[in-house]
Design a protein around this motif. Sequence first.
Motif, mmCIF file in Angstrom:
data_model
loop_
_atom_site.group_PDB
_atom_site.id
_atom_site.type_symbol
_atom_site.label_atom_id
_atom_site.label_comp_id
_atom_site.label_asym_id
_atom_site.label_seq_id
_atom_site.Cartn_x
_atom_site.Cartn_y
_atom_site.Cartn_z
ATOM 1 N N LYS B 120 0.844 -1.185 0.000
ATOM 2 C CA LYS B 120 0.000 0.000 0.000
ATOM 3 C C LYS B 120 0.888 1.246 0.000
ATOM 4 O O LYS B 120 1.652 1.452 0.938
ATOM 5 N N GLU B 121 0.787 2.051 -1.053
ATOM 6 C CA GLU B 121 1.576 3.286 -1.090
ATOM 7 C C GLU B 121 0.879 4.363 -0.274
ATOM 8 O O GLU B 121 -0.344 4.455 -0.278
ATOM 9 N N LYS B 122 1.691 5.142 0.440
ATOM 10 C CA LYS B 122 1.104 6.205 1.244
ATOM 11 C C LYS B 122 1.870 7.506 1.066
ATOM 12 O O LYS B 122 3.108 7.496 1.074
ATOM 13 N N ILE B 123 1.132 8.595 0.926
ATOM 14 C CA ILE B 123 1.750 9.915 0.930
ATOM 15 C C ILE B 123 1.443 10.527 2.292
ATOM 16 O O ILE B 123 0.290 10.537 2.721
ATOM 17 N N VAL B 124 2.470 11.007 2.968
ATOM 18 C CA VAL B 124 2.257 11.551 4.300
ATOM 19 C C VAL B 124 2.491 13.056 4.282
ATOM 20 O O VAL B 124 3.466 13.538 3.721
ATOM 21 N N VAL B 125 1.561 13.801 4.885
ATOM 22 C CA VAL B 125 1.697 15.250 5.008
ATOM 23 C C VAL B 125 1.523 15.602 6.474
ATOM 24 O O VAL B 125 0.648 15.061 7.139
ATOM 25 N N LYS B 213 8.655 16.096 1.834
ATOM 26 C CA LYS B 213 8.510 14.703 1.423
ATOM 27 C C LYS B 213 8.770 13.821 2.650
ATOM 28 O O LYS B 213 9.908 13.544 3.008
ATOM 29 N N LYS B 219 7.906 8.254 9.729
ATOM 30 C CA LYS B 219 7.344 9.600 9.652
ATOM 31 C C LYS B 219 8.140 10.637 10.426
ATOM 32 O O LYS B 219 8.573 11.643 9.877
#
Lengths: 129, 363
Positions: B120-125, B213, B219
Amino acid sequence: MFIEIEPQSAVPIYLQLANQIMEGVANGQLPPGSPLPSGRAFAADLGMNMHTVNKAYHYLEEKKMIEIIPKKGVFIHSNALRKATEEEKQRIEQELRPILAEAICLQLEKEEMEKMIERTIRNIQEGAK
Amino acid sequence: MTVILMLAIMVFIIGTQAFIPFFVKKTEVFGIYVPLEYSQKVELKKLKKSYALFVWLAGGAVALLYGIVFSSKNFSEETIALWGVGLQLAIILFSMALYLINHLKVKKEKQQQGWIVGKKEKIVVDLQFRQDLEMVSGLAFVLPMMITIGLIVYTLTHYSSLPGQIPVHWGPSGPDQFTEKTVFTSISIMLVLLIMQIMFLVMNHARKTSGSKIGASQKNQSRERELASRKYGSWLLFISTISVTLLLGSLQLSFVHSEIGNGVWYMALIIAFLIAVLGGTALYAFKVIKSGSRAEESTEPGIIDADNDLYWKAGIFYVNKEDPSVMVEKRFGIGWTINFGNPKSWLYLLFPVAVLLLIAFLL
């Protein structure tokens, strides 16, 4: 607070954004009045088009969850935690309807659904996934 | 003397080129994103080691030959320098070719072994990121520009008392090339300085607005690293703009008032300038590497960072039309590059080059 987006998910990205911000408000991580990144900064962080972020912000603005103050920025609405109006209650009831319809089709027991709701509320409040 | 200097630079280049794969982010192997759980694979470690070995061997052989040939016979300084610089370039090209070969190898491995299949790809902000970002304010970059403008006005008010020849090139013992005095040539150095100061200001701003990024698997650690990279990168830019202002500003003053300044003074000035900029760079690299090297957090299984290989051409050039960032941190974690997919970036890149060329042409 970290927002985590799954780009390949079936849920549209703007909704993923909006839902997670709303959960942050619900569990107190984003108290009323706290600032959110500008549309441009948010889009840059995501590496995505500004359109996506603006869509999420307008969606939340319509729900009176955030306020966009020109030249100042984007903030969690000062009145984000409030007693629902009659209209808002009706809207939530309407939005629950298709989910409940599906649950009936899948023959979920009423008790099961109640447990589900309780568990989900607890997870949201504890900030768990 | 020249041979030793050239050799020292060669060894420095070989050293940095050989060690780069070991300094960079763990999830970044020859410009390909490799999920953390695979990044410690023996094959990948072997690839890195053999790359470093090849660079050392080939580079070392070239440096040795160069040292033997050019210190044994009498060659002119020019020939020595020319060959030195040529071979340095050759070493860089060689290591880049080696990098590209490994880049393609890792790319193939990744596809064949399906390292990201079923993950599962995740983009974290981080919503808090911009508030925690500490960078030198843009105003601090405008102040040295005031000095430049002040010096331009000062030079023009003393225009009639300036010498008839304007220095345009400085050697170890002071100015050694001159041009005819005109209003333009008398302030040309200050115009170049002003362009540089504007570039530093723009770069600082571009980094402030550049996207963070944050890795999905670590994280907090990658967030710290992103913050440190921006903070110390911004300090480095500030040190650079101040040093270059002091250097060029004093050169300008020394020719308005020819009684100040001699050879020793010039040398001291240039050495101080180099120390400030190199020291700043070293501090930046050290702080960024340190902030990223804390203990790994436990990672959720099956979750990986967003795979951005598509946007990183050859693992080096970032081309993403959707991303509004003008500058982005280099993929391997140290230094910055431009988003070639954003038309604004091209403007930022071409404008200073065009103006500098124009000034050089008019001189």
